[in-house]
Motif scaffolding. Sequence first.
Motif, PDB file in Angstrom:
ATOM      1  N   ASP A 138      -1.586  12.028 -12.865  1.00 24.71           N
ATOM      2  CA  ASP A 138      -1.071  11.041 -13.840  1.00 24.71           C
ATOM      3  C   ASP A 138      -1.475   9.618 -13.445  1.00 24.71           C
ATOM      4  OD1 ASP A 138       0.015  13.199 -15.107  1.00 24.71           O
ATOM      5  OD2 ASP A 138       2.010  12.950 -14.253  1.00 24.71           O
ATOM      6  N   ARG A 139      -1.443   9.375 -12.134  1.00 24.70           N
ATOM      7  CA  ARG A 139      -1.830   8.045 -11.654  1.00 24.70           C
ATOM      8  C   ARG A 139      -3.292   7.756 -11.991  1.00 24.70           C
ATOM      9  NH1 ARG A 139      -1.349   6.569  -5.188  1.00 24.70           N
ATOM     10  NH2 ARG A 139      -2.035   4.413  -5.303  1.00 24.70           N
ATOM     11  N   THR A 140      -4.104   8.792 -11.950  1.00 16.01           N
ATOM     12  CA  THR A 140      -5.523   8.617 -12.268  1.00 16.01           C
ATOM     13  C   THR A 140      -5.692   8.261 -13.744  1.00 16.01           C
ATOM     14  OG1 THR A 140      -5.994  10.267 -10.589  1.00 16.01           O
ATOM     15  CG2 THR A 140      -7.792   9.713 -12.065  1.00 16.01           C
TER      16      THR A 140
ATOM     17  N   PHE B 207     -11.058  13.929   0.827  1.00 14.36           N
ATOM     18  CA  PHE B 207     -10.389  15.200   0.516  1.00 14.36           C
ATOM     19  C   PHE B 207      -8.907  15.021   0.184  1.00 14.36           C
ATOM     20  CE2 PHE B 207      -8.895  15.064   4.917  1.00 14.36           C
ATOM     21  CZ  PHE B 207      -7.637  15.648   4.809  1.00 14.36           C
ATOM     22  N   ASN B 208      -8.284  13.936   0.668  1.00 12.27           N
ATOM     23  CA  ASN B 208      -6.824  13.834   0.504  1.00 12.27           C
ATOM     24  C   ASN B 208      -6.407  13.325  -0.886  1.00 12.27           C
ATOM     25  OD1 ASN B 208      -7.813  11.275   1.040  1.00 12.27           O
ATOM     26  ND2 ASN B 208      -5.942  10.606   2.032  1.00 12.27           N
ATOM     27  N   TYR B 209      -7.328  12.610  -1.545  1.00 12.10           N
ATOM     28  CA  TYR B 209      -7.125  12.196  -2.942  1.00 12.10           C
ATOM     29  C   TYR B 209      -8.425  12.501  -3.681  1.00 12.10           C
ATOM     30  CZ  TYR B 209      -2.736   9.524  -2.540  1.00 12.10           C
ATOM     31  OH  TYR B 209      -1.427   9.135  -2.374  1.00 12.10           O
ATOM     32  N   PRO B 210      -8.771  13.783  -3.796  1.00 10.98           N
ATOM     33  CA  PRO B 210     -10.117  14.101  -4.294  1.00 10.98           C
ATOM     34  C   PRO B 210     -10.329  13.724  -5.749  1.00 10.98           C
ATOM     35  CG  PRO B 210      -8.800  16.097  -4.032  1.00 10.98           C
ATOM     36  CD  PRO B 210      -7.979  14.966  -3.471  1.00 10.98           C
TER      37      PRO B 210
ATOM     38  N   ASN C 190      -8.000  11.200  -7.492  1.00 10.74           N
ATOM     39  CA  ASN C 190      -7.601   9.813  -7.724  1.00 10.74           C
ATOM     40  C   ASN C 190      -8.490   8.792  -7.035  1.00 10.74           C
ATOM     41  OD1 ASN C 190      -5.692   7.424  -6.539  1.00 10.74           O
ATOM     42  ND2 ASN C 190      -5.410   7.833  -8.708  1.00 10.74           N
ATOM     43  N   GLU C 191      -8.716   8.965  -5.727  1.00 11.18           N
ATOM     44  CA  GLU C 191      -9.484   7.913  -5.045  1.00 11.18           C
ATOM     45  C   GLU C 191     -10.942   7.955  -5.456  1.00 11.18           C
ATOM     46  OE1 GLU C 191      -8.007   7.313  -0.707  1.00 11.18           O
ATOM     47  OE2 GLU C 191      -8.786   5.518  -1.672  1.00 11.18           O
ATOM     48  N   THR C 192     -11.449   9.155  -5.735  1.00 14.47           N
ATOM     49  CA  THR C 192     -12.828   9.250  -6.196  1.00 14.47           C
ATOM     50  C   THR C 192     -12.987   8.499  -7.514  1.00 14.47           C
ATOM     51  OG1 THR C 192     -12.897  11.430  -5.216  1.00 14.47           O
ATOM     52  CG2 THR C 192     -14.679  10.877  -6.692  1.00 14.47           C
TER      53      THR C 192
ATOM     54  N   GLN D 203      -1.531  12.721   5.928  1.00 16.60           N
ATOM     55  CA  GLN D 203      -2.947  12.723   5.537  1.00 16.60           C
ATOM     56  C   GLN D 203      -3.217  11.679   4.466  1.00 16.60           C
ATOM     57  OE1 GLN D 203      -4.280  17.302   5.836  1.00 16.60           O
ATOM     58  NE2 GLN D 203      -2.623  16.939   4.443  1.00 16.60           N
ATOM     59  N   ARG D 204      -2.823  10.453   4.718  1.00 20.69           N
ATOM     60  CA  ARG D 204      -3.111   9.342   3.801  1.00 20.69           C
ATOM     61  C   ARG D 204      -3.754   8.249   4.636  1.00 20.69           C
ATOM     62  NH1 ARG D 204       2.071   7.468   2.964  1.00 20.69           N
ATOM     63  NH2 ARG D 204       1.399   6.074   1.306  1.00 20.69           N
ATOM     64  N   CYS D 205      -4.772   7.594   4.091  1.00 18.47           N
ATOM     65  CA  CYS D 205      -5.390   6.528   4.870  1.00 18.47           C
ATOM     66  C   CYS D 205      -4.362   5.432   5.128  1.00 18.47           C
ATOM     67  CB  CYS D 205      -6.631   5.990   4.180  1.00 18.47           C
ATOM     68  SG  CYS D 205      -6.305   5.226   2.597  1.00 18.47           S
ATOM     69  N   THR D 206      -3.386   5.303   4.241  1.00 18.78           N
ATOM     70  CA  THR D 206      -2.363   4.263   4.383  1.00 18.78           C
ATOM     71  C   THR D 206      -1.143   4.726   5.203  1.00 18.78           C
ATOM     72  OG1 THR D 206      -1.536   5.006   2.263  1.00 18.78           O
ATOM     73  CG2 THR D 206      -2.889   3.026   2.237  1.00 18.78           C
ATOM     74  N   ALA D 207      -1.188   5.923   5.743  1.00 21.84           N
ATOM     75  CA  ALA D 207      -0.030   6.407   6.513  1.00 21.84           C
ATOM     76  C   ALA D 207       0.240   5.490   7.711  1.00 21.84           C
ATOM     77  CB  ALA D 207      -0.293   7.830   7.005  1.00 21.84           C
TER      78      ALA D 207
ATOM     79  N   CYS E 106       3.465   1.297   4.567  1.00 20.90           N
ATOM     80  CA  CYS E 106       2.166   0.919   4.015  1.00 20.90           C
ATOM     81  C   CYS E 106       1.874   1.819   2.818  1.00 20.90           C
ATOM     82  CB  CYS E 106       1.064   1.096   5.052  1.00 20.90           C
ATOM     83  SG  CYS E 106       1.281   0.079   6.521  1.00 20.90           S
ATOM     84  N   GLN E 107       1.167   1.294   1.845  1.00 21.26           N
ATOM     85  CA  GLN E 107       0.773   2.105   0.696  1.00 21.26           C
ATOM     86  C   GLN E 107      -0.299   1.372  -0.096  1.00 21.26           C
ATOM     87  OE1 GLN E 107       4.472   2.422  -1.608  1.00 21.26           O
ATOM     88  NE2 GLN E 107       3.753   0.752  -2.890  1.00 21.26           N
ATOM     89  N   ARG E 108      -0.958   2.133  -0.975  1.00 18.55           N
ATOM     90  CA  ARG E 108      -2.061   1.549  -1.747  1.00 18.55           C
ATOM     91  C   ARG E 108      -1.561   0.839  -2.996  1.00 18.55           C
ATOM     92  NH1 ARG E 108      -5.891   5.080  -4.981  1.00 18.55           N
ATOM     93  NH2 ARG E 108      -4.678   6.704  -3.961  1.00 18.55           N
ATOM     94  N   GLY E 109      -0.613   1.442  -3.691  1.00 14.71           N
ATOM     95  CA  GLY E 109      -0.205   0.919  -4.989  1.00 14.71           C
ATOM     96  C   GLY E 109       0.670  -0.308  -4.890  1.00 14.71           C
TER      97      GLY E 109
ATOM     98  N   PRO F  96      -4.611  -5.827  -4.957  1.00  8.02           N
ATOM     99  CA  PRO F  96      -5.823  -5.575  -4.178  1.00  8.02           C
ATOM    100  C   PRO F  96      -5.630  -4.466  -3.144  1.00  8.02           C
ATOM    101  CG  PRO F  96      -4.943  -7.780  -3.744  1.00  8.02           C
ATOM    102  CD  PRO F  96      -4.151  -7.209  -4.862  1.00  8.02           C
ATOM    103  N   PHE F  97      -6.599  -3.592  -3.047  1.00  4.49           N
ATOM    104  CA  PHE F  97      -6.563  -2.574  -1.992  1.00  4.49           C
ATOM    105  C   PHE F  97      -7.865  -2.675  -1.212  1.00  4.49           C
ATOM    106  CE2 PHE F  97      -7.494   1.907  -0.642  1.00  4.49           C
ATOM    107  CZ  PHE F  97      -6.591   1.905   0.409  1.00  4.49           C
ATOM    108  N   ASN F  98      -7.747  -3.073   0.062  1.00  6.01           N
ATOM    109  CA  ASN F  98      -8.939  -3.263   0.876  1.00  6.01           C
ATOM    110  C   ASN F  98      -8.576  -3.160   2.354  1.00  6.01           C
ATOM    111  OD1 ASN F  98      -7.599  -5.676   1.432  1.00  6.01           O
ATOM    112  ND2 ASN F  98      -8.831  -6.860  -0.011  1.00  6.01           N
TER     113      ASN F  98
HETATM  114  O1  G3H Z   1      -5.628   7.935   1.616  1.00  8.42           O
HETATM  115  C1  G3H Z   1      -5.675   6.791   1.228  1.00  8.42           C
HETATM  116  C2  G3H Z   1      -5.017   6.449  -0.045  1.00  8.42           C
HETATM  117  O2  G3H Z   1      -5.622   5.322  -0.577  1.00  8.42           O
HETATM  118  C3  G3H Z   1      -3.552   6.260   0.115  1.00  8.42           C
HETATM  119  O3  G3H Z   1      -2.958   5.965  -1.094  1.00  8.42           O
HETATM  120  O4  G3H Z   1      -0.868   4.882  -0.275  1.00  8.42           O
HETATM  121  O5  G3H Z   1      -1.055   5.666  -2.617  1.00  8.42           O
HETATM  122  O6  G3H Z   1      -0.900   7.316  -0.745  1.00  8.42           O
HETATM  123  P1  G3H Z   1      -1.353   5.952  -1.179  1.00  8.42           P
END
Ligand code: G3H
Length: 482
Positions: free
Chosen positions: A106-108, A153-156, A158-160, A284-288, A442-445, A450-452
């Motif tokens: 849905d976020r995508t 792989f963790n957001y195959p 949405n992030e793609t 398994q999130r880059c923002t974990a 931490c989180q992306r949204g 900005p997300f960087n």
């Molecule tokens: O895995 C990296 C994602 O950009 C993390 O996004 O903080 O919404 O889970 P999120």
Amino acid sequence: DGELLTWEGEMSEVLSPICINDGGHISQKCIGHTPLLTSQEALHALDAAVKAYDLGMGEWPTLSVGSRIHHVEKFLSAMRAKRQEVVNLLMWEIGKPLKDAEKEFDRTCVYIEDTINQLKELDRNSARFDTEEGIVAQIRRVPLGVALCMGPFNYPLNETFTTLIPALIMGNTVVFKPAKYGVLLIKPLLEAFRDSFPKGVINIIYGRGRDTVGAMMETGKLDVFAFIGTNKGANDLKKLHPKPHRLRSILGLDAKNPAIVLPDADLEVAIQECITGSLSFNGQRCTALKILFVHDSIADVFIEKYLQALQKLQMGMPWEAGVSLTPLPEPGKTEYLNGLVQDAQQHGAKVMNEGGGLFNQTYFHPAVLYPVNAAMRVYREEQFGPVVPIVPFSKVQEAIDYVRDSNYGQQLSIFSQDAEAVAHLIDSFANQVGRINLNAQCQRGPDTYPFNGRKDSAEGTLSVGDALRAFSIRIMVASKMN
Ligand code: G3H
């Protein structure tokens, strides 16, 4: 190039992290196959993208913004019809809990809608005439060329799509290689891509990176490299481009985001945010949150409460209600995490929770490690999994030094109610990370923010409006006024 091709060459098995018990023999379930294309097919895809970019006036790169939006809207509505199928595959391929899988889908869709709205706004403000110092100029925003998009792989999905959609809608043509795990879920969308975009505008390939992506890089025909994954992966591929300075890189890479918990922190808030921050989707999130610095005066009580909260996290199959810890999709991951735990134990840390660190096939019971110090691998290595290192500190400078010495600079979290202390930390970190979170994980949204990241964590900014700018350039046509 606008066709769905049948592949009769080598195929690769897709193993689910979910195991099956076949008469006492436990193994990962095979849930499908993907083609292992060779460099020949990859170069065919690249040539199709190059050709579609070089077509004359009125074709994709010069099509009106309104027309490109129309194509993306057509894709979006076809994609929506595949929600159930894609959500199921997110569960089976990468073990994503049902609720998170639905959220990812849905976020995508919202990301695509927001991108369309932002583009309308950008377009209103960018195609304009300007007059300065006797020069009249028409300023235009144009695409960059041929983009290669690769997601994690963790957001195959949405992030793609946070690179793919902005790249397309800005008029670039694209070669897209789905993530290694989370690869089958693109299959239900293939027809939607084919039917929504002109020939050659989007080309999807499967296969080993070294055979396919390497060959495309070596041609020097790629203009944009949009990649979300590891530094090593990005660097290995980038260096194959004969003229790297001509390649615009838009990268989301490794991170080791710390939480810094000061003695006056609201512990209820800190625990709640640190638990989900460090362990949602198994960490398994880059923002974990990948390392927790806790002031030594509150370390005991923090750990006690953290362990209580941990007990409430459910481990199970992705479709089970309320589950947040699920099987891990990366092969060899449980052994890797076990190695990190053993290394920390050898250097004096303890596993604080009963059963922590035990693993079975693809399941790994979260391990809370304490006290962690700089001699341990987990102090610097990005675990990308359910291992939680806790570092006690007496002077906040120790946490500041950790951030400043780190190769990474995505985000961090500060837990404190002392405005002056927080202000001091913000100043210390403003040139180190892309986002500072106060009393929050931490989180992306939200995706319009900005997300960087700084240092080795990112290149470019990926979020709704910024990504449109990242995949385009402003040029001008100028003449002297008589
Ligand atoms: O895995 C990296 C994602 O950009 C993390 O996004 O903080 O919404 O889970 P999120």
